[in-house]
Write a protein that holds these residues in place. Sequence first.
Motif, PDB file in Angstrom:
ATOM      1  N   ASN A 126      20.512  -0.413  13.185  1.00  0.00           N
ATOM      2  CA  ASN A 126      20.323  -1.693  12.899  1.00  0.00           C
ATOM      3  C   ASN A 126      20.411  -1.498  11.355  1.00  0.00           C
ATOM      4  N   PRO A 127      21.008  -0.583  10.768  1.00  0.00           N
ATOM      5  CA  PRO A 127      21.578  -1.041   9.711  1.00  0.00           C
ATOM      6  C   PRO A 127      21.840  -2.042   8.364  1.00  0.00           C
ATOM      7  N   GLN A 128      20.871  -2.389   7.727  1.00  0.00           N
ATOM      8  CA  GLN A 128      21.120  -2.981   6.682  1.00  0.00           C
ATOM      9  C   GLN A 128      22.063  -2.657   5.557  1.00  0.00           C
ATOM     10  N   CYS A 129      23.374  -2.997   5.875  1.00  0.00           N
ATOM     11  CA  CYS A 129      25.351  -2.719   4.942  1.00  0.00           C
ATOM     12  C   CYS A 129      25.472  -3.468   4.386  1.00  0.00           C
ATOM     13  N   HIS A 130      25.969  -3.833   2.879  1.00  0.00           N
ATOM     14  CA  HIS A 130      26.087  -4.243   2.153  1.00  0.00           C
ATOM     15  C   HIS A 130      27.542  -3.803   1.951  1.00  0.00           C
ATOM     16  N   MET A 131      29.096  -4.889   1.320  1.00  0.00           N
ATOM     17  CA  MET A 131      30.093  -4.458   0.933  1.00  0.00           C
ATOM     18  C   MET A 131      29.382  -4.812  -0.491  1.00  0.00           C
ATOM     19  N   ALA A 132      30.394  -4.099  -1.794  1.00  0.00           N
ATOM     20  CA  ALA A 132      29.975  -4.899  -3.206  1.00  0.00           C
ATOM     21  C   ALA A 132      31.291  -6.228  -3.261  1.00  0.00           C
ATOM     22  N   VAL A 133      31.172  -6.653  -3.787  1.00  0.00           N
ATOM     23  CA  VAL A 133      32.594  -8.204  -3.757  1.00  0.00           C
ATOM     24  C   VAL A 133      32.654  -8.129  -5.354  1.00  0.00           C
ATOM     25  N   PHE A 134      34.192  -8.549  -5.963  1.00  0.00           N
ATOM     26  CA  PHE A 134      34.631  -8.478  -7.178  1.00  0.00           C
ATOM     27  C   PHE A 134      35.016  -9.947  -7.487  1.00  0.00           C
ATOM     28  N   ASN A 135      35.430 -10.804  -8.205  1.00  0.00           N
ATOM     29  CA  ASN A 135      35.891 -12.164  -8.289  1.00  0.00           C
ATOM     30  C   ASN A 135      37.399 -11.366  -8.723  1.00  0.00           C
ATOM     31  N   ASN A 136      38.471 -12.482  -8.335  1.00  0.00           N
ATOM     32  CA  ASN A 136      39.529 -11.851  -8.592  1.00  0.00           C
ATOM     33  C   ASN A 136      40.064 -12.600 -10.214  1.00  0.00           C
ATOM     34  N   TYR A 137      41.097 -12.290 -11.642  1.00  0.00           N
ATOM     35  CA  TYR A 137      41.615 -12.535 -12.039  1.00  0.00           C
ATOM     36  C   TYR A 137      43.163 -11.853 -11.987  1.00  0.00           C
ATOM     37  N   LEU A 138      43.765 -12.447 -12.427  1.00  0.00           N
ATOM     38  CA  LEU A 138      44.977 -12.398 -13.337  1.00  0.00           C
ATOM     39  C   LEU A 138      45.200 -11.165 -13.766  1.00  0.00           C
ATOM     40  N   ASP A 139      44.181 -10.954 -14.707  1.00  0.00           N
ATOM     41  CA  ASP A 139      44.171  -9.567 -15.910  1.00  0.00           C
ATOM     42  C   ASP A 139      43.351  -8.436 -14.377  1.00  0.00           C
ATOM     43  N   VAL A 140      44.151  -7.709 -14.483  1.00  0.00           N
ATOM     44  CA  VAL A 140      43.774  -6.594 -13.689  1.00  0.00           C
ATOM     45  C   VAL A 140      42.549  -5.902 -13.843  1.00  0.00           C
ATOM     46  N   PRO A 141      43.298  -5.399 -14.828  1.00  0.00           N
ATOM     47  CA  PRO A 141      41.890  -4.472 -15.959  1.00  0.00           C
ATOM     48  C   PRO A 141      40.291  -4.785 -15.905  1.00  0.00           C
ATOM     49  N   LYS A 142      40.587  -6.043 -15.936  1.00  0.00           N
ATOM     50  CA  LYS A 142      39.047  -6.754 -15.730  1.00  0.00           C
ATOM     51  C   LYS A 142      38.387  -6.406 -14.509  1.00  0.00           C
TER      52      LYS A 142
END
Length: 207
Positions: A134-150
């Motif tokens: 019963n793991p408490q697991c999560h995935m990191a979420v990042f915002n999307n930008y047109l400026d991909v290097p950001k």
Amino acid sequence: MNNQVSADERIELITAARLFYQRGWMVGTAGNLSLRLEDGSFWITASGKAKGELTTRDFVRVYADSTVEAFDSDLKPSAETSIHQTIYTLFPQARACYHVHSIEANLVSMFAQEDILHLPPLEMLKGLGVWEENPQCHMAVFNNYLDVPKIASEIEARFRNHLPQIPALLIRNHGVTVWASSPAVALNYIELVEYVFRYMVAAHQVK
């Protein structure tokens, strides 16, 4: 520079891309795959190439000093090359990095609480290295930008301080990226996270 280096490994990427295209995860020219070589350079899918029709000439080789090698001067590295570079810098053991665009990945990104997506405690998580009951697991979420290097910069900043639980990250309303010790393992990881996403969407629909 030798354009013939690791052609057989690029074929492995081509095979994966065709599979992902058939599953609707790389429609049109969406998504990108890369493979790191022994010298630290990596092959990455060229920008604007249909992923269901790739050949070994549809890859660009990127070196540590940012030198780019391609079969055709018109070929450019994927727009998301900076994300692959960041992953390879952060995780030296990674030899493959896969990014796909599925409907389910975009849908579950809306379930995220701030910058993490809580994952259900499914048996499939063992395939991503989570060996807990019963793991408490999560995935990191990042915002999307047109400026991909950001995006790449935010990935680097967060993972430098907090290593992810699993070798995957989600870009909001965009797609999922995984990294692994080989192309075969990366393909496994993509299949596993997409299974989890489909489960989450289905579970949300029956609530």
